[in-house]
Design a protein around this motif. Structure first.
Motif, PDB file in Angstrom:
ATOM      1  N   ARG A  10      50.482   5.530 -19.338  1.00  8.88           N
ATOM      2  CA  ARG A  10      49.137   6.029 -19.456  1.00  8.88           C
ATOM      3  C   ARG A  10      49.348   6.907 -20.607  1.00  8.88           C
ATOM      4  NH1 ARG A  10      46.782  10.169 -15.721  1.00  8.88           N
ATOM      5  NH2 ARG A  10      44.830  10.384 -16.431  1.00  8.88           N
ATOM      6  N   ILE A  11      50.428   7.928 -20.556  1.00 13.58           N
ATOM      7  CA  ILE A  11      50.632   8.734 -21.791  1.00 13.58           C
ATOM      8  C   ILE A  11      51.167   8.130 -23.026  1.00 13.58           C
ATOM      9  CG2 ILE A  11      52.269  10.493 -22.520  1.00 13.58           C
ATOM     10  CD1 ILE A  11      52.581  11.614 -19.409  1.00 13.58           C
ATOM     11  N   ASP A  12      51.755   7.043 -23.118  1.00 17.31           N
ATOM     12  CA  ASP A  12      51.951   6.301 -24.198  1.00 17.31           C
ATOM     13  C   ASP A  12      50.791   5.733 -24.747  1.00 17.31           C
ATOM     14  OD1 ASP A  12      54.751   6.923 -24.193  1.00 17.31           O
ATOM     15  OD2 ASP A  12      55.262   4.884 -22.971  1.00 17.31           O
ATOM     16  N   ARG A  13      50.121   5.160 -24.139  1.00 13.71           N
ATOM     17  CA  ARG A  13      48.791   4.559 -24.493  1.00 13.71           C
ATOM     18  C   ARG A  13      47.509   5.742 -25.029  1.00 13.71           C
ATOM     19  NH1 ARG A  13      48.907   2.078 -19.638  1.00 13.71           N
ATOM     20  NH2 ARG A  13      47.024   3.420 -18.679  1.00 13.71           N
ATOM     21  N   ARG A  14      47.597   6.930 -24.473  1.00 12.83           N
ATOM     22  CA  ARG A  14      46.846   8.229 -24.813  1.00 12.83           C
ATOM     23  C   ARG A  14      47.501   8.514 -26.083  1.00 12.83           C
ATOM     24  NH1 ARG A  14      44.198  10.387 -27.518  1.00 12.83           N
ATOM     25  NH2 ARG A  14      42.733  11.889 -27.223  1.00 12.83           N
ATOM     26  N   ALA A  15      48.627   8.488 -26.370  1.00 12.88           N
ATOM     27  CA  ALA A  15      49.340   9.040 -27.600  1.00 12.88           C
ATOM     28  C   ALA A  15      49.362   8.214 -28.956  1.00 12.88           C
ATOM     29  CB  ALA A  15      50.939   9.043 -27.322  1.00 12.88           C
ATOM     30  N   GLU A  16      48.355   6.794 -28.786  1.00 16.45           N
ATOM     31  CA  GLU A  16      48.137   6.192 -29.923  1.00 16.45           C
ATOM     32  C   GLU A  16      47.037   6.848 -30.373  1.00 16.45           C
ATOM     33  OE1 GLU A  16      47.651   2.278 -28.707  1.00 16.45           O
ATOM     34  OE2 GLU A  16      49.567   2.216 -27.937  1.00 16.45           O
ATOM     35  N   LEU A  17      46.741   7.594 -31.282  1.00 17.92           N
ATOM     36  CA  LEU A  17      45.799   8.515 -31.987  1.00 17.92           C
ATOM     37  C   LEU A  17      44.499   7.896 -32.186  1.00 17.92           C
ATOM     38  CD1 LEU A  17      47.834  10.969 -34.272  1.00 17.92           C
ATOM     39  CD2 LEU A  17      47.128  11.464 -31.751  1.00 17.92           C
ATOM     40  N   LEU A  18      43.323   8.498 -31.832  1.00 17.47           N
ATOM     41  CA  LEU A  18      42.130   7.911 -32.351  1.00 17.47           C
ATOM     42  C   LEU A  18      41.777   8.102 -33.653  1.00 17.47           C
ATOM     43  CD1 LEU A  18      40.186   9.443 -29.190  1.00 17.47           C
ATOM     44  CD2 LEU A  18      40.865   7.043 -29.425  1.00 17.47           C
ATOM     45  N   PRO A  19      41.228   7.316 -34.435  1.00 19.52           N
ATOM     46  CA  PRO A  19      40.993   7.547 -35.870  1.00 19.52           C
ATOM     47  C   PRO A  19      40.576   8.858 -36.247  1.00 19.52           C
ATOM     48  CG  PRO A  19      39.736   5.635 -35.008  1.00 19.52           C
ATOM     49  CD  PRO A  19      40.173   6.197 -33.821  1.00 19.52           C
ATOM     50  N   GLU A  20      39.819   9.673 -35.587  1.00 19.53           N
ATOM     51  CA  GLU A  20      39.504  11.036 -35.594  1.00 19.53           C
ATOM     52  C   GLU A  20      40.757  12.004 -35.454  1.00 19.53           C
ATOM     53  OE1 GLU A  20      37.513  10.363 -31.960  1.00 19.53           O
ATOM     54  OE2 GLU A  20      37.834   9.224 -33.840  1.00 19.53           O
ATOM     55  N   GLU A  21      41.668  11.540 -34.670  1.00 17.87           N
ATOM     56  CA  GLU A  21      42.803  12.450 -34.521  1.00 17.87           C
ATOM     57  C   GLU A  21      43.692  12.217 -35.612  1.00 17.87           C
ATOM     58  OE1 GLU A  21      42.618  12.658 -29.558  1.00 17.87           O
ATOM     59  OE2 GLU A  21      43.663  10.774 -30.479  1.00 17.87           O
ATOM     60  N   ALA A  31      53.119  15.118 -26.634  1.00 20.28           N
ATOM     61  CA  ALA A  31      52.884  16.184 -26.067  1.00 20.28           C
ATOM     62  C   ALA A  31      51.233  16.516 -25.794  1.00 20.28           C
ATOM     63  CB  ALA A  31      53.378  17.346 -26.712  1.00 20.28           C
ATOM     64  N   GLN A  32      50.486  16.044 -26.826  1.00 16.84           N
ATOM     65  CA  GLN A  32      48.966  16.099 -26.846  1.00 16.84           C
ATOM     66  C   GLN A  32      48.531  15.364 -25.853  1.00 16.84           C
ATOM     67  OE1 GLN A  32      47.210  15.444 -30.756  1.00 16.84           O
ATOM     68  NE2 GLN A  32      45.440  14.481 -30.030  1.00 16.84           N
ATOM     69  N   ALA A  33      49.034  14.056 -25.703  1.00 14.91           N
ATOM     70  CA  ALA A  33      48.364  13.214 -24.743  1.00 14.91           C
ATOM     71  C   ALA A  33      48.638  13.747 -23.371  1.00 14.91           C
ATOM     72  CB  ALA A  33      49.180  11.717 -25.079  1.00 14.91           C
ATOM     73  N   GLU A  34      49.907  14.173 -23.117  1.00 13.01           N
ATOM     74  CA  GLU A  34      50.226  14.922 -21.725  1.00 13.01           C
ATOM     75  C   GLU A  34      49.204  15.964 -21.308  1.00 13.01           C
ATOM     76  OE1 GLU A  34      54.340  15.719 -21.123  1.00 13.01           O
ATOM     77  OE2 GLU A  34      54.916  13.940 -22.459  1.00 13.01           O
ATOM     78  N   ALA A  35      48.948  16.639 -22.341  1.00 10.95           N
ATOM     79  CA  ALA A  35      47.841  17.974 -22.167  1.00 10.95           C
ATOM     80  C   ALA A  35      46.680  17.203 -21.874  1.00 10.95           C
ATOM     81  CB  ALA A  35      47.938  18.742 -23.253  1.00 10.95           C
ATOM     82  N   ILE A  36      46.378  16.295 -22.678  1.00  6.58           N
ATOM     83  CA  ILE A  36      44.737  15.800 -22.412  1.00  6.58           C
ATOM     84  C   ILE A  36      44.614  15.273 -21.290  1.00  6.58           C
ATOM     85  CG2 ILE A  36      43.198  13.865 -23.469  1.00  6.58           C
ATOM     86  CD1 ILE A  36      44.268  14.657 -26.142  1.00  6.58           C
ATOM     87  N   LEU A  37      45.567  14.333 -20.756  1.00  4.64           N
ATOM     88  CA  LEU A  37      45.594  13.507 -19.490  1.00  4.64           C
ATOM     89  C   LEU A  37      45.772  14.556 -18.417  1.00  4.64           C
ATOM     90  CD1 LEU A  37      47.555  10.442 -20.380  1.00  4.64           C
ATOM     91  CD2 LEU A  37      45.140  10.627 -19.820  1.00  4.64           C
ATOM     92  N   GLU A  38      46.498  15.589 -18.288  1.00  6.38           N
ATOM     93  CA  GLU A  38      46.643  16.650 -17.261  1.00  6.38           C
ATOM     94  C   GLU A  38      45.289  17.500 -17.281  1.00  6.38           C
ATOM     95  OE1 GLU A  38      49.012  20.800 -16.598  1.00  6.38           O
ATOM     96  OE2 GLU A  38      49.993  19.290 -17.872  1.00  6.38           O
ATOM     97  N   GLU A  39      44.585  18.024 -18.198  1.00  5.83           N
ATOM     98  CA  GLU A  39      43.464  18.423 -17.867  1.00  5.83           C
ATOM     99  C   GLU A  39      42.321  17.705 -17.355  1.00  5.83           C
ATOM    100  OE1 GLU A  39      40.085  20.466 -21.076  1.00  5.83           O
ATOM    101  OE2 GLU A  39      42.175  21.106 -21.238  1.00  5.83           O
ATOM    102  N   SER A  40      42.432  16.383 -17.988  1.00  3.76           N
ATOM    103  CA  SER A  40      41.448  15.079 -17.245  1.00  3.76           C
ATOM    104  C   SER A  40      41.590  15.134 -16.090  1.00  3.76           C
ATOM    105  CB  SER A  40      41.662  14.035 -18.202  1.00  3.76           C
ATOM    106  OG  SER A  40      40.839  12.903 -17.801  1.00  3.76           O
ATOM    107  N   ASP A  41      42.884  14.970 -15.441  1.00  2.00           N
ATOM    108  CA  ASP A  41      43.064  14.799 -14.214  1.00  2.00           C
ATOM    109  C   ASP A  41      42.815  16.054 -13.108  1.00  2.00           C
ATOM    110  OD1 ASP A  41      44.309  12.431 -14.598  1.00  2.00           O
ATOM    111  OD2 ASP A  41      46.264  13.102 -14.548  1.00  2.00           O
TER     112      ASP A  41
END
Length: 59
Positions: A10-21, A31-41
């Motif tokens: 899940r983290i690996d998938r989210r670590a693939e940056l979106l175009p605006e990112e 690390a950005q993906a981990e923080a985003i997913l932790e907050e979302s959870d």
């Protein structure tokens, strides 16, 4: 070699940056993906508790 855990995948998938990112850049997409997913959870697991902290949800 062992398979990645569900959280790692899940983290690996989210670590693939979106175009605006990609445009803004990221020093550490993992690390950005981990923080985003932790907050979302947190918001998913405790919506009433986190709702008051959010500037995006009305009171």
């Amino acid at each position: 070699m062992s398979e990645p855990s569900a959280d790692e995948s899940r983290i690996d998938r989210r670590a693939e940056l979106l175009p605006e990112e990609q445009e803004a850049g990221s020093d550490d997409p993992q690390a950005q993906a981990e923080a985003i997913l932790e907050e979302s959870d947190e918001r998913t697991d405790a919506p009433e508790e986190t709702r008051h902290e959010s500037t995006q949800t009305p009171d």
